[in-house]
Design a protein around this motif. Structure first.
Motif, mmCIF file in Angstrom:
data_model
loop_
_atom_site.group_PDB
_atom_site.id
_atom_site.type_symbol
_atom_site.label_atom_id
_atom_site.label_comp_id
_atom_site.label_asym_id
_atom_site.label_seq_id
_atom_site.Cartn_x
_atom_site.Cartn_y
_atom_site.Cartn_z
ATOM 1 N N THR A 1 3.803 -5.769 -0.027
ATOM 2 C CA THR A 1 2.709 -4.985 -0.330
ATOM 3 C C THR A 1 1.541 -6.021 -1.211
ATOM 4 O OG1 THR A 1 3.752 -4.717 -2.597
ATOM 5 C CG2 THR A 1 3.885 -3.034 -0.788
ATOM 6 N N LEU B 1 -6.042 -5.808 -4.541
ATOM 7 C CA LEU B 1 -4.796 -5.289 -3.951
ATOM 8 C C LEU B 1 -3.514 -6.399 -4.175
ATOM 9 C CD1 LEU B 1 -6.312 -3.668 -0.913
ATOM 10 C CD2 LEU B 1 -5.703 -2.520 -3.028
ATOM 11 N N GLY C 1 -0.319 -5.545 -5.843
ATOM 12 C CA GLY C 1 0.999 -5.836 -5.081
ATOM 13 C C GLY C 1 1.975 -6.746 -5.869
ATOM 14 N N HIS D 1 -4.030 1.733 -4.487
ATOM 15 C CA HIS D 1 -4.648 1.107 -3.309
ATOM 16 C C HIS D 1 -5.755 2.076 -2.767
ATOM 17 C CE1 HIS D 1 -1.885 -1.981 -1.360
ATOM 18 N NE2 HIS D 1 -1.657 -2.004 -2.723
ATOM 19 N N THR E 1 -9.650 0.960 -2.400
ATOM 20 C CA THR E 1 -10.369 1.065 -1.155
ATOM 21 C C THR E 1 -11.478 1.876 -0.914
ATOM 22 O OG1 THR E 1 -8.078 0.621 0.001
ATOM 23 C CG2 THR E 1 -9.784 1.554 1.358
#
Length: 278
Positions: free
Chosen positions: A46, A92, A96, A122, A126
């Motif tokens: 991730t 991100l 992660g 996430h 986004t």
């Protein structure tokens, strides 16, 4: 003739040189990042593949700017999309990294909470990037010179809010968990990875803060495409390069995590470690 004369000037030589330097530096970083991604394996799925995808975006952006150095400095789809993608990838990646820290340590009974936090952050990042990219697309004659100033502002606010409060809280709570696992074989690896996320976090916030500032006060000097060289050097190149270097170093020194217990045994492992410290 009048239309031709109204076009902006080509980018300055300083900006072109900066794009060349950036291209070289990212090319150098890209090689160890590939190896780091492979070594982190499933636990880092991730994080590191997202970080790897950041580099092609920078390669395309810099190469395009170098190739078009003699043309007017006008925002275009390539620059807009690669810029938005770069911000998203680094945000991100930090998220992660925090998730990976939690994965290589024994998880508490409610381990699904980590997955929910990962999914929500996430989704929010986004959504924020999508809104700000669409709303911030240049449009002559529109308020603020963009397609939708409101969408641009909402998107940048959403990203910064999620990173500052949501991810910031997760970073803090994960740090407490790491410090409570000093006897675990993955403590040092998790500590190094968490430290890297902590170090990269404020620089990414500065980059996001700059985007938010420009969305509300679109001064020409702050324009991410045709603004001053200082803006591009410090607030864009500088912040993102520092984040990339810190993440790379953190990834390098967090290789070698011992595989955790099977999912069904993690709750018991967590309980045993907790009891041993009491």
């Amino acid at each position: 003739m009048t239309a031709a004369n109204s076009l902006p000037d080509p980018p300055s030589q300083d900006k072109v040189n900066l794009a060349i330097a950036e291209l070289v530096l990212y090319a150098v970083l890209f090689i160890p990042v590939i190896w780091i991604t492979w070594k982190h394996g499933k636990a880092g799925m991730t994080c590191w593949p997202i970080f790897v995808s950041y580099f092609p975006l920078k390669f395309v952006s810099d190469a395009y700017q170098i190739a078009k150095r003699n043309e007017p400095e006008i925002p275009n789809v390539v620059i807009i999309m690669t810029s938005a993608g770069s911000i998203a990838c680094l945000s991100l990646t930090i998220i992660g990294m925090i998730y990976e820290v939690n994965m290589i340590l024994p998880l508490p009974p409610k381990r699904w909470v980590e997955k929910i936090i990962l999914g929500v952050t996430h989704l929010a990042v986004t959504a924020g990037i999508t809104l700000s990219t669409y709303g911030g697309a240049p449009k002559a004659g529109a308020p603020g010179g963009v397609l939708s100033q409101t969408l641009n502002q909402v998107g940048t606010c959403l990203i910064l809010f999620v990173m500052l409060f949501g991810v910031g809280w997760w970073l803090w709570s994960t740090g407490r968990r790491v410090m409570g696992m000093k006897t675990h074989p993955n403590f040092q690896v998790a500590s190094n990875l968490h430290l890297a996320a902590c170090a990269a976090f404020p620089f990414q916030l500065v980059r996001l803060g700059y985007a938010l500032t420009y969305s509300f006060t679109p001064y020409s000097s702050l324009d991410p495409f045709s603004g001053t060289f200082a803006t591009r050097l410090v607030l864009m190149f500088g912040m993102q390069m520092i984040v990339a270097i810190v993440v790379t170093v953190g990834g390098w020194f967090s290789i070698g995590a011992v595989p955790n217990s099977p999912p069904g045994d993690r709750s018991q492992e967590f309980s045993n470690l907790t009891e041993s410290r009491l």
